[in-house]
Design an enzyme around this catalytic site. Sequence first.
Site, short mmCIF file in Angstrom:
data_model
loop_
_atom_site.label_atom_id
_atom_site.label_comp_id
_atom_site.label_asym_id
_atom_site.label_seq_id
_atom_site.Cartn_x
_atom_site.Cartn_y
_atom_site.Cartn_z
N CYS A 127 -3.24 10.70 1.60
CA CYS A 127 -2.61 9.42 1.24
C CYS A 127 -1.27 9.51 0.36
CB CYS A 127 -3.57 8.58 0.06
SG CYS A 127 -5.15 8.01 0.99
N LYS B 156 0.78 -1.16 0.13
CA LYS B 156 -0.14 0.09 0.07
C LYS B 156 0.76 1.31 -0.04
CE LYS B 156 -3.36 2.79 0.67
NZ LYS B 156 -4.40 3.26 -0.29
N1 LIG Z 1 -10.49 7.46 2.67
C1 LIG Z 1 -9.59 7.10 1.66
O1 LIG Z 1 -9.73 7.31 0.39
C2 LIG Z 1 -8.75 6.02 2.19
C3 LIG Z 1 -8.41 5.09 1.14
C4 LIG Z 1 -7.21 3.97 1.31
C5 LIG Z 1 -6.93 3.93 2.78
N2 LIG Z 1 -7.58 4.55 3.89
C6 LIG Z 1 -6.98 4.32 5.16
O2 LIG Z 1 -8.15 4.02 5.92
C7 LIG Z 1 -8.07 4.54 7.00
C8 LIG Z 1 -9.42 4.90 7.49
O3 LIG Z 1 -9.33 6.18 6.65
P1 LIG Z 1 -10.95 6.93 6.47
O4 LIG Z 1 -10.60 7.61 5.35
O5 LIG Z 1 -12.20 5.72 6.56
O6 LIG Z 1 -10.97 7.64 8.05
P2 LIG Z 1 -12.37 8.32 8.42
O7 LIG Z 1 -11.68 9.45 9.22
O8 LIG Z 1 -13.28 8.80 7.23
O9 LIG Z 1 -13.05 7.25 9.33
C9 LIG Z 1 -12.35 6.83 10.51
C10 LIG Z 1 -13.33 6.59 11.47
O10 LIG Z 1 -13.03 6.10 12.69
C11 LIG Z 1 -13.63 6.17 13.90
N3 LIG Z 1 -12.74 5.97 14.86
C12 LIG Z 1 -11.68 6.51 15.33
N4 LIG Z 1 -11.09 5.87 16.50
C13 LIG Z 1 -11.87 4.89 16.68
C14 LIG Z 1 -11.99 3.68 17.64
N5 LIG Z 1 -11.04 3.68 18.43
N6 LIG Z 1 -13.16 3.02 17.63
C15 LIG Z 1 -14.11 3.10 16.79
N7 LIG Z 1 -14.14 3.94 15.73
C16 LIG Z 1 -13.00 4.93 15.57
C17 LIG Z 1 -13.81 7.97 13.59
O11 LIG Z 1 -14.73 8.45 14.52
C18 LIG Z 1 -14.16 7.78 12.20
O12 LIG Z 1 -15.61 7.79 11.87
C19 LIG Z 1 -6.80 5.09 7.41
O13 LIG Z 1 -5.73 4.43 7.56
C20 LIG Z 1 -6.77 5.73 5.97
O14 LIG Z 1 -5.45 6.06 5.52
C21 LIG Z 1 -8.16 5.58 3.37
#
Ligand SMILES: NC(=O)c1ccc[n+]([C@@H]2O[C@H](COP(=O)([O-])OP(=O)(O)OC[C@H]3O[C@@H](n4cnc5c(N)ncnc54)[C@H](O)[C@@H]3O)[C@@H](O)[C@H]2O)c1
Length: 436
Positions: A267, A213
């Site tokens: 990212c 990744k």
């Molecule tokens: N958004 C993208 O396009 C994308 C793409 C690939 C990878 N990622 C990766 O995926 C992961 C999540 O990203 P995202 O964009 O979904 O983040 P986001 O901020 O949209 O969502 C994360 C959620 O997790 C919740 N959260 C935080 N701590 C928590 C806990 N201890 N228990 C339960 N819920 C909790 C937050 O309230 C939030 O709703 C990250 O590592 C990101 O780098 C994101």
Amino acid sequence: MDETVFDVAVIGLGYIGLPTAASFAAKGKKVAGVDVKQATVDAVNRGEVPFVEPDMGVVVSGAVSLGNLVAMTTVPAADAFIIAVPTPLAEGNGADLSYLLSAARAVAPVLRGGELVILESTSPPGTTQRLGAYLLELRPDLSLDALPGRNQVHVVHSPERVLPGRIMIEMVTNDRVIGGLTEEGALLAKRLYEVICQGEILLTDATTAEMTKLVENTFRDVNIAFANELSMICDKLGIDVWKLIELANHHPRVNVLRPGPGVGGHCIAVDPWFIVDAVPELATLTRTAREVNDAKPHHVVAQTVAALEARPGASIAVLGLAFKANIDDVRESPSVTVVEELLRQIPDARLLLVDPNVEEVPAPLAALGISRLHPLDEALAGSDLVLLLVDHDEFLSPDPRALAGKTIIDTRGIWTQPKQEEATRGLATVGATASA
Ligand SMILES: NC(=O)c1ccc[n+]([C@@H]2O[C@H](COP(=O)([O-])OP(=O)(O)OC[C@H]3O[C@@H](n4cnc5c(N)ncnc54)[C@H](O)[C@@H]3O)[C@@H](O)[C@H]2O)c1
């Protein structure tokens, strides 16, 4: 006490966790969606998506009304846990794993043995191993391997590669990499993801999956850095970078990317640092690419300040605040850096910010006194210099008369690159001075 054991519990209902939860629920799995934010849990239980993402609303509302998706703030018992919490950049450019460790603390007490614990969050190399070790610290009665007399949990990493705006499509069609702490764990996770994934599922070890990744985003960053470095070299040498790239790309094995004002988003601008942080003595190209891309907004500011030297109190139309074309996301956006720096360096200039996709002034700019965004025609009419930072569709074909007599700095090459010559011939005739 509620004895329900869900098929899947997804921890973190954001851009990644919620579509994952909804996709499993749509396939008939009993899914618990867990989030620390009560407002998110309430929205999901009403069948609503608390952010903008095409096609997700209907899947979430369908899954909730069928009773297959239930949101909650505590982690219930489940056969598989998918952790999709944030892993942002920490001070010093490592990853902030506090959200992940907090999720692990919530999962550990409900483990009975035999479960899958899948880390989907983008993570530095070694994080899945660390997660496994942390779970064992919290639950010494369990084991990560098949040991006699101990209940085993299977810890794996499966990074997410979806593109915002196409998440519901790509979650199904993209190939998926799964890396296990054990081969058995990887195979079990493969069987689970086959429920929602039509792409190829490729198995490896956990650390290689983590690096896969990071490498994907670092590949992009390094290639963009080369284009950005070229654009700065060309400015110095007085060469048209767009013409140069077009000529170089006629070589059958060369494909130089397009320069821009920098690299943004959560990212590509973040993930390479996880590699640098893990192996600083070897990741020299990766670090340099990050530094080149981070330097580019300051180069754009220097160009702008130089162009305005003779005109104190001038007005600048700044076109584009999002980190890339046709989205509303301003996280880590180089445009925000450019505007912050312009406000500092030329406080007497008037900045007219335009972004048709962004509704509110980004917080760092509001804090510096920017009170509103402007419509495109109003900003062009009131400006001496037009600074194009993002190639949103709305900016592709401006009325040449609106640009007459203005200085133009086009960081995306949409008005000046050779392929656009036909479309923008009018601009040349109105005396705009363009630079890359
Ligand atoms: N958004 C993208 O396009 C994308 C793409 C690939 C990878 N990622 C990766 O995926 C992961 C999540 O990203 P995202 O964009 O979904 O983040 P986001 O901020 O949209 O969502 C994360 C959620 O997790 C919740 N959260 C935080 N701590 C928590 C806990 N201890 N228990 C339960 N819920 C909790 C937050 O309230 C939030 O709703 C990250 O590592 C990101 O780098 C994101």
